[in-house]
Design a protein around this motif. Structure first.
Motif, PDB file in Angstrom:
ATOM      1  N   ILE A 135      -3.332   1.156  -9.347  1.00  0.00           N
ATOM      2  CA  ILE A 135      -4.556   1.863  -8.959  1.00  0.00           C
ATOM      3  C   ILE A 135      -5.544   0.899  -8.308  1.00  0.00           C
ATOM      4  O   ILE A 135      -6.127   1.198  -7.258  1.00  0.00           O
ATOM      5  CB  ILE A 135      -5.191   2.553 -10.183  1.00  0.00           C
ATOM      6  N   LEU A 136      -5.744  -0.254  -8.939  1.00  0.00           N
ATOM      7  CA  LEU A 136      -6.692  -1.235  -8.402  1.00  0.00           C
ATOM      8  C   LEU A 136      -6.255  -1.728  -7.019  1.00  0.00           C
ATOM      9  O   LEU A 136      -7.064  -1.775  -6.083  1.00  0.00           O
ATOM     10  CB  LEU A 136      -6.850  -2.412  -9.358  1.00  0.00           C
ATOM     11  N   TYR A 137      -5.002  -2.116  -6.892  1.00  0.00           N
ATOM     12  CA  TYR A 137      -4.533  -2.622  -5.604  1.00  0.00           C
ATOM     13  C   TYR A 137      -4.667  -1.553  -4.526  1.00  0.00           C
ATOM     14  O   TYR A 137      -5.176  -1.814  -3.431  1.00  0.00           O
ATOM     15  CB  TYR A 137      -3.076  -3.120  -5.665  1.00  0.00           C
ATOM     16  N   HIS A 138      -4.193  -0.340  -4.821  1.00  0.00           N
ATOM     17  CA  HIS A 138      -4.214   0.718  -3.821  1.00  0.00           C
ATOM     18  C   HIS A 138      -5.650   1.042  -3.397  1.00  0.00           C
ATOM     19  O   HIS A 138      -5.938   1.208  -2.209  1.00  0.00           O
ATOM     20  CB  HIS A 138      -3.509   1.972  -4.350  1.00  0.00           C
ATOM     21  N   GLY A 139      -6.543   1.105  -4.361  1.00  0.00           N
ATOM     22  CA  GLY A 139      -7.938   1.403  -4.041  1.00  0.00           C
ATOM     23  C   GLY A 139      -8.614   0.297  -3.264  1.00  0.00           C
ATOM     24  O   GLY A 139      -9.269   0.544  -2.240  1.00  0.00           O
ATOM     25  N   LEU A 140      -8.473  -0.934  -3.732  1.00  0.00           N
ATOM     26  CA  LEU A 140      -9.111  -2.065  -3.047  1.00  0.00           C
ATOM     27  C   LEU A 140      -8.515  -2.298  -1.664  1.00  0.00           C
ATOM     28  O   LEU A 140      -9.232  -2.595  -0.707  1.00  0.00           O
ATOM     29  CB  LEU A 140      -9.012  -3.335  -3.895  1.00  0.00           C
TER      30      LEU A 140
ATOM     31  N   HIS B 104       0.836  -1.198   0.000  1.00  0.00           N
ATOM     32  CA  HIS B 104       0.000   0.000   0.000  1.00  0.00           C
ATOM     33  C   HIS B 104       0.876   1.255   0.000  1.00  0.00           C
ATOM     34  O   HIS B 104       0.602   2.205  -0.734  1.00  0.00           O
ATOM     35  CB  HIS B 104      -0.933  -0.017   1.211  1.00  0.00           C
ATOM     36  N   ARG B 105       1.930   1.244   0.790  1.00  0.00           N
ATOM     37  CA  ARG B 105       2.875   2.369   0.806  1.00  0.00           C
ATOM     38  C   ARG B 105       3.533   2.540  -0.562  1.00  0.00           C
ATOM     39  O   ARG B 105       3.620   3.646  -1.091  1.00  0.00           O
ATOM     40  CB  ARG B 105       3.974   2.128   1.834  1.00  0.00           C
ATOM     41  N   ALA B 106       4.014   1.427  -1.114  1.00  0.00           N
ATOM     42  CA  ALA B 106       4.721   1.485  -2.402  1.00  0.00           C
ATOM     43  C   ALA B 106       3.792   1.976  -3.510  1.00  0.00           C
ATOM     44  O   ALA B 106       4.181   2.816  -4.323  1.00  0.00           O
ATOM     45  CB  ALA B 106       5.290   0.113  -2.755  1.00  0.00           C
ATOM     46  N   THR B 107       2.562   1.461  -3.552  1.00  0.00           N
ATOM     47  CA  THR B 107       1.643   1.889  -4.603  1.00  0.00           C
ATOM     48  C   THR B 107       1.245   3.352  -4.411  1.00  0.00           C
ATOM     49  O   THR B 107       1.057   4.073  -5.390  1.00  0.00           O
ATOM     50  CB  THR B 107       0.386   0.992  -4.662  1.00  0.00           C
TER      51      THR B 107
END
Length: 124
Positions: free
Chosen positions: A79-84, A28-31
């Motif tokens: 975008i998907l990973y960070h949002g979800l 989450h930090r990296a994204t």
């Protein structure tokens, strides 16, 4: 020797031997950092388009490059990973799914990958 407890950021992304919750937060930090960097790049591209039609045509030519298309797929995954994962973290903050946080992480990761694959089929 400094570690993450003494203020060093070196341990922020070290996921070796860590549990799934830590890996999820490190991703989450990296994204988040990648999205901020992309935002600056995006503003730079938009600013360059003010140079006129030649600049626009050059940008369209650059964006049709297969390497850029692969990078765009990476952006979609980020975008998907960070949002979800942000939704997952919000639910956990509301004490929803805390006991199942590891399963939720794997679902977020799988959903991000599957939706990126769907996007890839639409793009390519």
């Amino acid at each position: 020797m400094s570690n993450s407890r003494t203020g060093s950021t070196k341990g922020w992304f070290d996921v070796k031997g860590k549990h799934a919750g830590y890996v999820a937060f490190a991703l989450h930090r990296a994204t988040g950092i990648l999205l901020v960097l992309y935002l600056f790049l995006h503003f730079g591209v938009l600013t360059s388009l003010l140079a006129g039609p030649e600049a626009y045509n050059g940008m369209i030519h650059l964006m049709s490059n297969p390497v850029v298309e692969i990078l765009e797929l990476g952006l979609i995954f980020v975008i998907l990973y960070h949002g979800l994962n942000g939704i997952r973290l919000g639910l956990m903050a509301l004490n929803i799914g805390v006991r199942r946080h590891e399963a939720m992480f794997w679902i977020v990761l799988a959903a991000s990958g599957i939706l990126t694959a769907v996007a890839a089929t639409a793009m390519l």
